[in-house]
Design a protein around this motif. Structure first.
Motif, short mmCIF file in Angstrom:
data_model
loop_
_atom_site.label_atom_id
_atom_site.label_comp_id
_atom_site.label_asym_id
_atom_site.label_seq_id
_atom_site.Cartn_x
_atom_site.Cartn_y
_atom_site.Cartn_z
N PHE A 34 -6.45 -5.74 6.44
CA PHE A 34 -6.97 -6.92 7.13
C PHE A 34 -6.38 -8.22 6.61
CE2 PHE A 34 -10.21 -9.86 8.70
CZ PHE A 34 -10.27 -9.42 10.01
N GLY A 35 -6.04 -8.26 5.32
CA GLY A 35 -5.49 -9.51 4.78
C GLY A 35 -4.04 -9.76 5.17
N ILE A 36 -3.36 -8.74 5.73
CA ILE A 36 -1.92 -8.71 6.03
C ILE A 36 -1.05 -9.49 5.04
CG2 ILE A 36 -1.91 -7.95 8.43
CD1 ILE A 36 -1.79 -10.83 9.28
N GLU A 37 -1.25 -9.24 3.76
CA GLU A 37 -0.31 -9.71 2.74
C GLU A 37 0.47 -8.50 2.21
OE1 GLU A 37 0.59 -12.69 1.80
OE2 GLU A 37 -0.75 -13.49 3.33
N HIS A 38 1.38 -8.73 1.28
CA HIS A 38 2.22 -7.65 0.77
C HIS A 38 1.42 -6.44 0.30
CE1 HIS A 38 4.92 -11.10 0.56
NE2 HIS A 38 5.91 -10.24 0.54
N GLU A 39 0.45 -6.70 -0.59
CA GLU A 39 -0.26 -5.58 -1.20
C GLU A 39 -1.11 -4.83 -0.17
OE1 GLU A 39 -0.24 -8.57 -2.52
OE2 GLU A 39 0.61 -8.35 -4.53
N GLU A 40 -1.79 -5.60 0.68
CA GLU A 40 -2.67 -4.96 1.65
C GLU A 40 -1.90 -4.02 2.55
OE1 GLU A 40 -2.93 -8.15 0.95
OE2 GLU A 40 -5.02 -8.82 0.96
N LEU A 41 -0.73 -4.47 3.05
CA LEU A 41 0.05 -3.64 3.96
C LEU A 41 0.56 -2.39 3.26
CD1 LEU A 41 1.98 -6.46 5.74
CD2 LEU A 41 0.34 -4.93 6.79
N GLU A 42 1.01 -2.58 2.02
CA GLU A 42 1.52 -1.43 1.29
C GLU A 42 0.42 -0.40 1.07
OE1 GLU A 42 3.34 -2.56 -2.39
OE2 GLU A 42 3.28 -0.50 -3.10
N ALA A 43 -0.76 -0.89 0.63
CA ALA A 43 -1.88 0.03 0.39
C ALA A 43 -2.28 0.72 1.67
CB ALA A 43 -3.06 -0.74 -0.19
N SER A 44 -2.31 -0.05 2.76
CA SER A 44 -2.75 0.54 4.02
C SER A 44 -1.77 1.59 4.50
CB SER A 44 -2.91 -0.56 5.06
OG SER A 44 -3.23 -0.02 6.29
N PHE A 45 -0.46 1.35 4.30
CA PHE A 45 0.53 2.35 4.73
C PHE A 45 0.34 3.64 3.95
CE2 PHE A 45 4.67 4.42 4.68
CZ PHE A 45 4.94 4.47 6.02
N LYS A 46 0.17 3.50 2.65
CA LYS A 46 -0.05 4.68 1.80
C LYS A 46 -1.29 5.46 2.25
CE LYS A 46 1.14 4.30 -2.90
NZ LYS A 46 0.76 3.77 -4.22
N TYR A 47 -2.36 4.70 2.44
CA TYR A 47 -3.63 5.30 2.85
C TYR A 47 -3.48 5.98 4.20
CZ TYR A 47 -8.61 5.20 4.19
OH TYR A 47 -9.85 5.53 4.61
N LEU A 48 -2.76 5.32 5.12
CA LEU A 48 -2.62 5.87 6.46
C LEU A 48 -1.83 7.16 6.45
CD1 LEU A 48 -1.84 3.66 9.52
CD2 LEU A 48 -1.24 6.03 9.44
#
Lengths: 500, 116
Positions: A148-162
């Motif tokens: 939701f924050g669409i910053e570097h870390e958030e996107l990376e974590a979300s990709f991994k999680y997805l």
């Protein structure tokens, strides 16, 4: 008929709200939070109204099981529904204050409602494929919420999680497909009945392995845990609380319990798998948590450790172990949500989560600090908080299982005690670094968080104390009906299929 | 039994893609292969050689006709599972695009700020 006719409301109301909120925020921005609060408030009251009710079955479209999709409200579902809806309501209450700094609030509340709908659906459904669909509803909305924050870390974590999450989902669907191919039905009670008459061959063991892998990722047991320490800290704090307090339980633990205690019976090998996974998770999670300097990351590793406790307790397979596991589940939902919300409050006021930059918050933020301390004391098992009683029950159950497991039970009980001590170690570190000591120079101007945020903290903290003080009452009212369902497979089959 | 084993091999190929490839897009393709393997398994479960569509054309011959039907339930499940797969694919591609905007690369070795 029975009270089962109202069961679809658990799913329909949050699902409807999820689609209504994006429209409502176009009229007035505050309507998003308001509608979400009304929805979760309704679910909260509704789930309590079903407390103590008999097992109810809703048949969709009048198709009787095993043909149509059915919803089942029994002790185990009721237990999870109360847990989910109480925490979801408090998280929504907290979000009203916390999410003010984010844009796109309508989307946030909409996704939050979809996630709640998915979790309520998973615990209510009596159909295996339907369970998969609800699981995906809440999983996809949680992927979006982590990013939701669409910053570097958030996107990376979300990709991994997805990636990990959808591979797990595919395993689950693969298992469901194979289970359908050998039983010819998707209704959970009917599958259990067919497997009882067929007996379980090698194929059932293969399916069980697929399910343990799939749901193990969802529950983040240790060989499958890689996504959790990234995803939980990256999400906004209320979502971390939802993920850690509810999602890993409703999607992971609940499904494992329902499938392996009520549907598939593969006997001792399953208990051993659960005990091994549980012990590895609880020690590994605790050891990794000690070295963390990020407030939320430490809590995320602690979640892995506590899920290990729960799985270990169920692996013991004794009634006392089940009571301990379920009670620890309830406790963990509350104190872990409380701690994540506290970390959010700290971040809200100070702008950092790094424990090395914090200190002395006790003087500036008394309510948050008190709530945080209560949560930390409860999770490390200090009497008279709830965590103490659930851990002591698990330890007693482990010693008690010596007759079944042999002398290794004493060793396992000792490990449980040591991990409990490790938990205390890292929570003492957290409290010392964040709450006590002197205030760093740049944090002297901070203030307590707004009332809508700390009221949720206070309610959760009161619940943590109540679980400890009124422990026997909570066990007899909430935990006992759930345990009865788990330990009596044939009763579950009878109750669902008697409508045939 | 053979179709089951072939589907499992396809599933394993997808997992190989996810584990071994370093490019985000290739990982997404691996995810898609896993999804197709699952869908293929589902449709093969309901398959019957020389079977007909599960529609009763004449009530008098219902018993004869239904003996030759393919199983319709897996087909219904697949439609649902394809829609779910579409949701996941859309989500993962959106995240990949955002990642490319932030990091300027699809290489997962360079996208690693989270450690510990």
């Amino acid at each position: 008929m029975n009270s089962g006719n109202l069961l679809p409301l658990f799913i329909a109301v949050p699902l409807g709200a999820g689609f209504l909120i994006p429209l409502a925020v176009r009229l007035k921005n505050w309507l998003g939070g308001f509608l979400a609060l009304v929805t979760t408030g309704f679910l909260l009251v509704f789930s309590f109204s079903r407390l103590g009710a008999d097992t109810a079955v809703y048949t969709m479209g009048g198709w009787r099981p095993p043909f149509g999709i059915n919803l089942v409200g029994d002790g185990l579902s009721g237990f999870f529904q109360i847990m989910i809806n109480v925490v979801a309501f408090l998280v929504t209450l907290y979000s009203v204050g916390y999410m003010k700094r984010y844009t796109a609030q309508g989307k946030y509340y909409s996704l939050l409602m979809l996630m709640t709908a998915g979790m309520n659906g998973v615990v209510a459904t009596g159909d295996l494929f339907n369970m998969y669909v609800f699981l995906e509803i809440s999983a996809i909305s949680s992927y979006a919420l982590v990013a939701f924050g669409i910053e570097h870390e958030e996107l990376e974590a979300s990709f991994k999680y997805l990636v990990l999450g959808s591979v797990a989902s595919s395993f689950i669907l693969f298992g469901i497909a194979l289970l359908y191919s050998i039983t010819g039905t998707l209704n959970m009670a009917d599958i259990a009945r067919v497997l009882d008459t067929q007996g379980s061959g090698l194929m059932v063991k293969f399916i069980a392995a697929l399910f343990i892998m799939g749901f193990g990722v969802k529950a983040s047991l240790i060989p499958f845990h890689a996504w959790l320490p990234d995803a939980h800290p990256s999400a906004p704090a209320p979502i971390s609380a939802m993920l850690s307090g509810l999602l890993i339980k409703a999607l992971g633990v609940y499904c494992i319990l329902r499938i392996f205690f009520n549907i598939i019976d593969i006997g001792n090998s399953f208990s051993n798998v659960l005990i091994i996974l549980g012990v590895v998770s609880m020690t590994g999670g605790a050891l990794l948590a000690i070295g963390q300097w990020d407030f939320k990351r430490m809590l995320a590793y602690s979640s892995i450790s506590q899920i290990g406790y729960i799985m270990f307790a169920f692996g013991l397979g004794t009634p006392l172990g089940m009571i301990g596991g379920l009670f620890h589940l309830l406790n963990h939902a509350f104190f872990k949500s409380l701690l994540f919300l506290c970390s959010g409050a700290v971040e809200y006021s100070t702008g950092t989560r790094d424990l090395r930059e914090l200190g002395g918050l006790w003087k500036k933020m008394p309510v948050t600090s008190a709530a945080c301390s209560i949560g930390a004391l409860s999770i490390s098992g200090i009497p008279p908080f709830g965590g103490f009683f659930s851990k002591i029950i698990i330890i007693i159950a482990a010693v008690d299982a010596a007759g079944k497991l042999g002398p290794i039970a004493y060793f396992l009980a000792a490990v449980t005690v040591i991990v409990s001590f490790l938990t205390l170690v890292y929570f003492v570190k957290l409290q010392k670094m964040a709450l006590f000591g002197s205030i760093p120079e740049k944090l002297t101007h901070i203030r307590e968080v707004p009332v809508s945020m700390w009221s949720a903290l206070v309610i959760l903290a009161v619940c943590c104390i109540a679980f400890g003080i009124a422990c026997p009452w909570f066990i007899s009212v909430f935990v006992e009906p759930a345990r009865e369902i788990l330990s009596d497979k044939s009763a579950y089959i009878m109750k669902v299929l008697e409508f045939m | 039994m053979v179709p089951y084993i072939l589907c499992t091999i396809l599933l394993l190929l997808g997992i190989y893609g996810i584990i071994a490839k370093k490019n985000l897009v290739k990982i997404v393709i691996g995810l898609l292969i896993i999804e197709y393997a699952t869908n293929l398994l589902l449709i093969l479960i309901g398959y019957r050689t020389g079977g007909t569509a599960p529609i009763v054309s004449d009530a008098r011959y219902a018993a004869v006709e239904s003996a030759n039907f393919v199983d319709p339930i897996p087909q219904a499940l697949i439609v649902t599972s394809i829609v779910i797969g579409l949701g996941i694919t859309a989500m993962v591609i959106a995240i990949c695009l955002r990642l490319y905007e932030k990091y300027g690369t699809f290489d997962i070795l360079q996208i690693r700020r989270l450690k510990g």
